[in-house]
Design a protein around this motif. Sequence first.
Motif, short mmCIF file in Angstrom:
data_model
loop_
_atom_site.label_atom_id
_atom_site.label_comp_id
_atom_site.label_asym_id
_atom_site.label_seq_id
_atom_site.Cartn_x
_atom_site.Cartn_y
_atom_site.Cartn_z
N ASP A 192 0.85 -1.18 0.00
CA ASP A 192 0.00 0.00 0.00
C ASP A 192 0.89 1.24 0.00
O ASP A 192 2.10 1.17 0.19
N GLY A 193 0.27 2.38 -0.16
CA GLY A 193 1.03 3.62 -0.25
C GLY A 193 1.03 4.12 -1.68
O GLY A 193 0.32 3.59 -2.55
N ARG A 194 1.86 5.13 -1.96
CA ARG A 194 1.83 5.72 -3.29
C ARG A 194 3.20 6.23 -3.70
O ARG A 194 4.03 6.63 -2.87
N ILE A 195 3.43 6.20 -5.01
CA ILE A 195 4.62 6.77 -5.64
C ILE A 195 4.21 8.07 -6.31
O ILE A 195 3.20 8.12 -7.02
N ASP A 196 4.99 9.13 -6.10
CA ASP A 196 4.71 10.42 -6.72
C ASP A 196 6.00 11.03 -7.25
O ASP A 196 7.07 10.90 -6.64
N PHE A 197 5.89 11.73 -8.39
CA PHE A 197 7.01 12.51 -8.88
C PHE A 197 7.21 13.73 -7.98
O PHE A 197 6.24 14.34 -7.52
N ILE A 198 8.47 14.07 -7.75
CA ILE A 198 8.81 15.26 -6.96
C ILE A 198 9.92 16.01 -7.68
O ILE A 198 10.57 15.48 -8.59
N SER A 199 10.16 17.24 -7.27
CA SER A 199 11.19 18.06 -7.90
C SER A 199 12.58 17.62 -7.44
O SER A 199 12.73 16.94 -6.40
N ARG A 200 13.58 18.03 -8.17
CA ARG A 200 14.96 17.74 -7.76
C ARG A 200 15.27 18.42 -6.44
O ARG A 200 16.01 17.87 -5.61
N GLU A 201 14.71 19.59 -6.23
CA GLU A 201 14.96 20.31 -4.97
C GLU A 201 14.35 19.54 -3.79
O GLU A 201 14.94 19.47 -2.71
N ARG A 202 13.16 18.96 -4.01
CA ARG A 202 12.53 18.20 -2.94
C ARG A 202 13.30 16.91 -2.64
O ARG A 202 13.51 16.56 -1.47
N VAL A 203 13.77 16.21 -3.66
CA VAL A 203 14.52 14.99 -3.39
C VAL A 203 15.85 15.32 -2.73
O VAL A 203 16.37 14.54 -1.92
N ARG A 204 16.41 16.51 -3.04
CA ARG A 204 17.64 16.95 -2.36
C ARG A 204 17.39 17.11 -0.87
O ARG A 204 18.29 16.85 -0.04
N GLU A 205 16.19 17.52 -0.47
CA GLU A 205 15.86 17.62 0.95
C GLU A 205 15.63 16.25 1.58
O GLU A 205 16.01 16.01 2.73
#
Length: 459
Positions: A192-205
């Motif tokens: 369960d749960g979800r996969i979502d696209f995120i920005s490069r800035e967010r993945v850097r955090e």
Amino acid sequence: MNEPDANAPAGESDRAAFRAGDVDARSRESLARTGLDYRRVAVDGDGYAPWLQSVARGFQDGERSDEQIAAARERSGYRRLTGVFDGAGPAPETPVATIASWIGELTVPGGGVVPSCAISAVTVAPTHRRRGVARAMLEGELRAARDAGVPMAMLTVSESTLYGRYGFGPAAAGASWRIETRRAGWVGPRPDGRIDFISRERVRELLPMLHERVRRRTAGEIDVPGGHWDGFAGTNPTAEKAGDRRAVQYADADGEVRGAAVYTVRENHDDFTKATVEVRYLLAETDAAYAALWRFLLELDLVAEVHAAELSADEPLLWMIADQRAAKVTVRDHQYVRIIDVVAALEARRYGAAGRVVLDVSDPLDLAGGRCLLEVDEAGAGRVRRLADDEEPDAPVVELGIAELSATYLGGVSLATLAAAGRVRVTDASHEGPDGTGPIAAATRLLSWHTTPRLSFWY
């Protein structure tokens, strides 16, 4: 850093003192006799730009621009930089050899960490080969680490044959994968749960936070210097093709982010249904996050192959695909370690069985040799003491070099394997383990660990 608790994180004051320390006097004098000057280079000084250009040249990279130099300088404050200079050459301000180091934290079996001298950027110009320059630098850096009270050294290497002579052993292998997606077939969990696209800035955090939550679970992992995260995420302003990087996160059923991945896609212009995905970095805090992220990557549309590197030699992923032959896995040496203080290093980790063993260690650099007794209690905690010349405890005696002891340290290779390879010798073959097994079997079981070591990146 005096008499450190090997299980304690390295403090910033210790790191700063190491960065500010002078170069090793013995190596400086050795190089001076050949007309070379061995000295530290300040990150914020005029010498940084030529030092960085020498590193780039040493690794066959192009010349760095002013913008790239500025970005690298901003992210290099954690490192101790050293260069070797030839005042008789046409460019005396440009080093003919380089090395960088810093105090990091190496995860050891049992989840503890030990302060370790991470070494990188080792180059020697082709014009100055075979003059003892590399030896002087590496031995000097190891002696500097010893003098700072750092019990371990570690590095990832481009040329694997160079570092055994300095006592380094390959301790954590890295696996490269090429997976045929249509053939693989997903049979793993579907959490369960979800996969979502995120920005490069967010993945850097996200990446540093996730890494801090998981790095003590796997022997061989280290704390990641801050600037590396910009490289993984593509947020370094001077990075080439940063816009090609795509990032996703996995959130569990409660909405908590438990994993993230960064990847790129390379089109196949002959057949647009056969693109290749390169997994640049994947971090999973939970089994569910691991399964969800890998399933997402393997089921991407218009993708024929997924490539990934620096994976474990024992990835659960192999048991999550229907056809294991869809994965071509290449395993090779990756994380090298070098014990500098045998007592501190051995007492920092945990062990697979109770018992005792005498380790008779030879060290070509005279940093960590000698005889010691390792005694492990029922909880897996070890105690080590140096032995007097005339002391002969009732325990198996294993003769080995410091490179072999270092190779076994993270649990990536057993003493039995090294003994079969002729790299380890048992000198008390009459001793038996508590269950009647031979001495090498008893010592192997004691030094073993139940998980496979791994390091998830290069440094």
